[in-house]
Design a protein around this motif. Structure first.
Motif, PDB file in Angstrom:
ATOM      1  N   ASP A 246       0.808  -1.223   0.000  1.00  0.00           N
ATOM      2  CA  ASP A 246       0.000   0.000   0.000  1.00  0.00           C
ATOM      3  C   ASP A 246       0.839   1.270   0.000  1.00  0.00           C
ATOM      4  O   ASP A 246       0.446   2.294  -0.582  1.00  0.00           O
ATOM      5  CB  ASP A 246      -0.937   0.015   1.222  1.00  0.00           C
ATOM      6  N   ASP A 247       1.996   1.239   0.657  1.00  0.00           N
ATOM      7  CA  ASP A 247       2.827   2.439   0.739  1.00  0.00           C
ATOM      8  C   ASP A 247       3.785   2.593  -0.431  1.00  0.00           C
ATOM      9  O   ASP A 247       4.572   3.535  -0.468  1.00  0.00           O
ATOM     10  CB  ASP A 247       3.634   2.436   2.046  1.00  0.00           C
ATOM     11  N   THR A 248       3.724   1.682  -1.390  1.00  0.00           N
ATOM     12  CA  THR A 248       4.633   1.772  -2.544  1.00  0.00           C
ATOM     13  C   THR A 248       4.425   3.079  -3.295  1.00  0.00           C
ATOM     14  O   THR A 248       5.386   3.768  -3.655  1.00  0.00           O
ATOM     15  CB  THR A 248       4.411   0.586  -3.498  1.00  0.00           C
ATOM     16  N   VAL A 249       3.164   3.429  -3.536  1.00  0.00           N
ATOM     17  CA  VAL A 249       2.888   4.640  -4.317  1.00  0.00           C
ATOM     18  C   VAL A 249       3.358   5.875  -3.558  1.00  0.00           C
ATOM     19  O   VAL A 249       3.896   6.811  -4.144  1.00  0.00           O
ATOM     20  CB  VAL A 249       1.384   4.765  -4.630  1.00  0.00           C
ATOM     21  N   ARG A 250       3.138   5.881  -2.239  1.00  0.00           N
ATOM     22  CA  ARG A 250       3.616   7.002  -1.428  1.00  0.00           C
ATOM     23  C   ARG A 250       5.136   7.131  -1.540  1.00  0.00           C
ATOM     24  O   ARG A 250       5.677   8.235  -1.633  1.00  0.00           O
ATOM     25  CB  ARG A 250       3.192   6.806   0.030  1.00  0.00           C
ATOM     26  N   GLY A 251       5.820   5.995  -1.537  1.00  0.00           N
ATOM     27  CA  GLY A 251       7.272   6.016  -1.686  1.00  0.00           C
ATOM     28  C   GLY A 251       7.701   6.550  -3.048  1.00  0.00           C
ATOM     29  O   GLY A 251       8.668   7.320  -3.154  1.00  0.00           O
ATOM     30  N   LEU A 252       6.979   6.152  -4.095  1.00  0.00           N
ATOM     31  CA  LEU A 252       7.284   6.663  -5.439  1.00  0.00           C
ATOM     32  C   LEU A 252       7.103   8.179  -5.501  1.00  0.00           C
ATOM     33  O   LEU A 252       7.928   8.902  -6.075  1.00  0.00           O
ATOM     34  CB  LEU A 252       6.385   5.989  -6.472  1.00  0.00           C
ATOM     35  N   ALA A 253       6.001   8.670  -4.906  1.00  0.00           N
ATOM     36  CA  ALA A 253       5.742  10.112  -4.905  1.00  0.00           C
ATOM     37  C   ALA A 253       6.814  10.859  -4.115  1.00  0.00           C
ATOM     38  O   ALA A 253       7.251  11.960  -4.513  1.00  0.00           O
ATOM     39  CB  ALA A 253       4.362  10.401  -4.333  1.00  0.00           C
ATOM     40  N   SER A 254       7.273  10.267  -2.997  1.00  0.00           N
ATOM     41  CA  SER A 254       8.326  10.906  -2.198  1.00  0.00           C
ATOM     42  C   SER A 254       9.623  10.993  -3.003  1.00  0.00           C
ATOM     43  O   SER A 254      10.324  12.012  -2.960  1.00  0.00           O
ATOM     44  CB  SER A 254       8.558  10.117  -0.908  1.00  0.00           C
TER      45      SER A 254
ATOM     46  N   LYS B 239       2.236  25.070   3.874  1.00  0.00           N
ATOM     47  CA  LYS B 239       3.072  26.255   3.694  1.00  0.00           C
ATOM     48  C   LYS B 239       4.376  25.949   2.953  1.00  0.00           C
ATOM     49  O   LYS B 239       4.976  26.842   2.360  1.00  0.00           O
ATOM     50  CB  LYS B 239       3.405  26.872   5.060  1.00  0.00           C
ATOM     51  N   GLU B 240       4.841  24.702   3.032  1.00  0.00           N
ATOM     52  CA  GLU B 240       6.112  24.350   2.426  1.00  0.00           C
ATOM     53  C   GLU B 240       6.086  24.526   0.906  1.00  0.00           C
ATOM     54  O   GLU B 240       5.035  24.475   0.279  1.00  0.00           O
ATOM     55  CB  GLU B 240       6.475  22.889   2.745  1.00  0.00           C
ATOM     56  N   ILE B 241       7.268  24.711   0.330  1.00  0.00           N
ATOM     57  CA  ILE B 241       7.374  24.852  -1.126  1.00  0.00           C
ATOM     58  C   ILE B 241       6.990  23.536  -1.813  1.00  0.00           C
ATOM     59  O   ILE B 241       6.326  23.534  -2.844  1.00  0.00           O
ATOM     60  CB  ILE B 241       8.809  25.266  -1.520  1.00  0.00           C
ATOM     61  N   LYS B 242       7.390  22.413  -1.213  1.00  0.00           N
ATOM     62  CA  LYS B 242       7.066  21.105  -1.782  1.00  0.00           C
ATOM     63  C   LYS B 242       6.323  20.281  -0.734  1.00  0.00           C
ATOM     64  O   LYS B 242       6.741  20.206   0.423  1.00  0.00           O
ATOM     65  CB  LYS B 242       8.336  20.365  -2.228  1.00  0.00           C
ATOM     66  N   ALA B 243       5.219  19.669  -1.132  1.00  0.00           N
ATOM     67  CA  ALA B 243       4.422  18.884  -0.185  1.00  0.00           C
ATOM     68  C   ALA B 243       3.685  17.779  -0.937  1.00  0.00           C
ATOM     69  O   ALA B 243       3.370  17.910  -2.118  1.00  0.00           O
ATOM     70  CB  ALA B 243       3.442  19.775   0.565  1.00  0.00           C
ATOM     71  N   MET B 244       3.396  16.695  -0.198  1.00  0.00           N
ATOM     72  CA  MET B 244       2.760  15.522  -0.807  1.00  0.00           C
ATOM     73  C   MET B 244       1.836  14.857   0.208  1.00  0.00           C
ATOM     74  O   MET B 244       2.094  14.873   1.406  1.00  0.00           O
ATOM     75  CB  MET B 244       3.855  14.535  -1.269  1.00  0.00           C
ATOM     76  N   ASN B 245       0.745  14.269  -0.286  1.00  0.00           N
ATOM     77  CA  ASN B 245      -0.148  13.487   0.568  1.00  0.00           C
ATOM     78  C   ASN B 245      -0.798  12.399  -0.285  1.00  0.00           C
ATOM     79  O   ASN B 245      -0.866  12.524  -1.511  1.00  0.00           O
ATOM     80  CB  ASN B 245      -1.223  14.373   1.205  1.00  0.00           C
ATOM     81  N   ASP B 246      -1.238  11.339   0.368  1.00  0.00           N
ATOM     82  CA  ASP B 246      -1.903  10.275  -0.377  1.00  0.00           C
ATOM     83  C   ASP B 246      -3.281  10.015   0.212  1.00  0.00           C
ATOM     84  O   ASP B 246      -3.565  10.374   1.356  1.00  0.00           O
ATOM     85  CB  ASP B 246      -1.063   8.987  -0.358  1.00  0.00           C
ATOM     86  N   PHE B 247      -4.115   9.392  -0.572  1.00  0.00           N
ATOM     87  CA  PHE B 247      -5.520   9.209  -0.219  1.00  0.00           C
ATOM     88  C   PHE B 247      -5.693   8.387   1.055  1.00  0.00           C
ATOM     89  O   PHE B 247      -6.612   8.632   1.837  1.00  0.00           O
ATOM     90  CB  PHE B 247      -6.250   8.536  -1.383  1.00  0.00           C
ATOM     91  N   LEU B 248      -4.799   7.437   1.276  1.00  0.00           N
ATOM     92  CA  LEU B 248      -4.933   6.568   2.445  1.00  0.00           C
ATOM     93  C   LEU B 248      -4.623   7.295   3.748  1.00  0.00           C
ATOM     94  O   LEU B 248      -4.950   6.805   4.826  1.00  0.00           O
ATOM     95  CB  LEU B 248      -4.003   5.354   2.299  1.00  0.00           C
ATOM     96  N   HIS B 249      -3.967   8.463   3.668  1.00  0.00           N
ATOM     97  CA  HIS B 249      -3.608   9.211   4.870  1.00  0.00           C
ATOM     98  C   HIS B 249      -4.337  10.550   4.946  1.00  0.00           C
ATOM     99  O   HIS B 249      -3.884  11.479   5.619  1.00  0.00           O
ATOM    100  CB  HIS B 249      -2.094   9.452   4.917  1.00  0.00           C
ATOM    101  N   LEU B 250      -5.477  10.671   4.279  1.00  0.00           N
ATOM    102  CA  LEU B 250      -6.224  11.923   4.306  1.00  0.00           C
ATOM    103  C   LEU B 250      -6.778  12.190   5.698  1.00  0.00           C
ATOM    104  O   LEU B 250      -7.185  11.277   6.408  1.00  0.00           O
ATOM    105  CB  LEU B 250      -7.401  11.885   3.319  1.00  0.00           C
ATOM    106  N   THR B 251      -6.812  13.478   6.061  1.00  0.00           N
ATOM    107  CA  THR B 251      -7.491  13.896   7.292  1.00  0.00           C
ATOM    108  C   THR B 251      -8.980  13.960   7.007  1.00  0.00           C
ATOM    109  O   THR B 251      -9.413  14.625   6.060  1.00  0.00           O
ATOM    110  CB  THR B 251      -6.985  15.283   7.739  1.00  0.00           C
ATOM    111  N   LYS B 252      -9.768  13.275   7.805  1.00  0.00           N
ATOM    112  CA  LYS B 252     -11.210  13.268   7.585  1.00  0.00           C
ATOM    113  C   LYS B 252     -11.792  14.646   7.874  1.00  0.00           C
ATOM    114  O   LYS B 252     -11.478  15.283   8.877  1.00  0.00           O
ATOM    115  CB  LYS B 252     -11.894  12.234   8.482  1.00  0.00           C
TER     116      LYS B 252
END
Length: 508
Positions: A221-229, A273-286
């Protein structure tokens, strides 16, 4: 591209010699297999990546035409060229009509071989380009459309075609990237090389790209997050980047679902606020808000301040609202609606001053201030505050101008019996006569002269009714008209009756 070639001929000298000539033609042509018979190649066909097969026609057990037929059933995209003796010329021509690319007469001529190879390579490149374009169109269709609203033949056709490419053989995920400045396709391809897996990038709109990446059986499941990072780290620090990542899906018909997930992740990380930022659907804040929160916050402070024309308080309330919205992180549609409401309220207070609005503001506000057009929350708020600030500035000027007009009106009402020259009035408010005249007309809809006349005639009517003993010329003098004839003329123009007729009618 490199053309991968297999050679099949039962004569060792022929097959080895042809393989050597092919290698001498150039690095764009690679031998991946040399076989003494058709069955040997068929046994290896499942594990080999072959673009072109050279085969002799006359071979024991399985001849060249039978080999072609069996290969085409299993891998129809493979091209064929026939090795033919002079006596087999008509046989070779018949094979060409069945889809074989070309033939070579034995012994093989180097120049003829080179011409054939380059022609086939060009054809292969053209086919791959056309397939890539078609695949991109299918991906765009399924990414951007609710398949429930598309004809079945379109969705099934797109799914069938995409299922043939390696990207959708197993699982996939969608990575949505927004950047400023925009990343070219070449630069993005260089950054995603580190993934070492099949993927396809598509530019959806300026500064936004979607990347569909294959996910294999051994991934998690975290493979895609790792690719995005990894991608985020490879992009230069000076580039503002927001990345949203979907969950893992299977089958081309899930492209739209994956895109919606990636966009939801992007919308949340967009506020960082950061210049670069990333998030994935599995870790969304409800979300805890119902989407109307931004409008409720506006109603609390901004709207009342604006209605009271307390402009400093309104500007402060707007900034406080933006600070609160950054914490709540409303969805883009809710934020767009609230932003349009802000500018709508400001425009409503301006009323008929549309000619004074900043240039370009006739553009639909909801489109121009769509959050999706901006790389980050910071960029969006800067644009919103610029637009709101321009309108607040006009409101401030309008309020000042309104005070000027009220001052002039008050002076006229107090001094209507006197000679009221335009210069005298302009001096009272420190304006030029021409500007005061234009301003007064804009604010009230009438000229200063007409306003003076209306004040004087209103007082004249009151005197005519209140004190019947006054002569009409005396009333005229008391309201600023020393010439009785002129007073009668002005009075009749305004009231429709002479002063005497007005008094007599009122008495009735």
């Amino acid at each position: 591209m490199i053309v991968k070639i297999a050679v099949v001929d039962d004569e060792e000298k022929i097959r080895l010699g042809l393989a050597k000539l092919i290698e001498l033609t150039g690095e764009a042509f690679q031998i991946v297999g040399i076989y003494a018979g058709a069955q040997e190649l068929l046994d290896d066909l499942g594990r080999l990546d072959i673009d072109l097969i050279f085969t002799d026609i006359k071979m024991p057990q399985i001849n060249g035409l039978q080999l072609i037929e069996q290969v085409q059933r299993r891998k129809p995209r493979i091209k064929f060229a026939i090795l033919s003796g002079f006596n087999d010329f008509e046989f070779a021509r018949s094979a060409i009509r069945q889809g074989v690319e070309d033939y070579l007469l034995k012994p093989v001529d180097q120049d003829e071989l080179g011409a054939l190879l380059h022609r086939i390579r060009n054809n292969l490149e053209l086919e791959r380009y056309r397939k890539a374009v078609a695949a991109e169109e299918h991906i765009r269709l399924l990414l951007g459309s609710d398949i429930r609203h598309l004809p079945d033949h379109m969705t099934q056709g797109a799914s069938r075609e995409l299922s043939q490419i390696g990207l959708f053989k197993e699982h996939f995920a969608v990575v949505l990237l927004r950047s400023d400045p925009e990343l070219s396709g070449e630069r993005l391809a260089a950054y995603t090389e580190a993934w070492h897996r099949e993927h396809r990038s598509i530019v959806l709109e300026p500064r936004q790209s979607v990347i569909v990446v294959s996910i294999g059986q051994g991934d998690h499941d975290d493979t895609v997050r790792g690719l995005a990072s990894t991608l985020l780290q490879r992009i230069p620090h000076a580039v503002h980047v927001r990345i949203g990542v979907s969950a893992v899906h299977q089958g081309p018909l899930k492209l739209r679902d994956a895109y919606i997930e990636a966009e939801a992740a992007l919308q949340q990380v967009w506020y960082e606020k950061e210049i670069k930022a990333m998030n994935d659907f599995l870790h969304l804040t409800k979300r805890t808000d119902d989407g109307a929160s931004p409008l409720r916050m506006l109603d609390k402070d901004f709207r009342p301040a604006l209605q009271m024309l307390d402009l400093p308080r309104a500007e402060g309330a707007l900034r406080a609202w933006l600070d609160e919205a950054a914490k709540v992180r409303p969805s883009w549609p809710a934020l767009s609606e609230a932003s349009s409401a802000v500018l709508g309220l400001l425009r409503g207070e301006l009323g008929g001053r549309q000619s004074q609005l900043p240039s370009g503001d006739t553009e639909d506000e909801q489109l121009r201030l769509s959050p999706g057009r901006f790389v980050s929350w910071h960029a969006f708020t800067a644009e919103l505050m610029d637009s709101a600030g321009a309108l607040l500035h006009i409101l401030k000027e309008a309020r000042q101008e309104n005070r000027v007009v009220e001052t002039v009106k008050s002076y006229i009402q107090q001094h209507y019996t006197e000679e009221l020259e335009l210069q005298r009035l302009a001096d009272r408010v420190y304006l030029t006569p021409s500007y005061l005249s234009k301003l007064f007309k804009t604010e009230t809809g009438e000229t200063i002269t007409d306003y003076i006349i209306s004040v004087r005639i209103a007082h004249a009517k009151e005197l005519l009714i209140r004190d019947p003993s006054l002569k009409t010329y005396e009333v005229g003098e008391m309201v600023g008209y020393g010439d009785p004839a002129y007073f009668n003329k002005v009075f009749k123009k305004v009231a429709g009756l002479t002063p005497k007729e007005y008094r007599d009618r009122v008495r009735l």
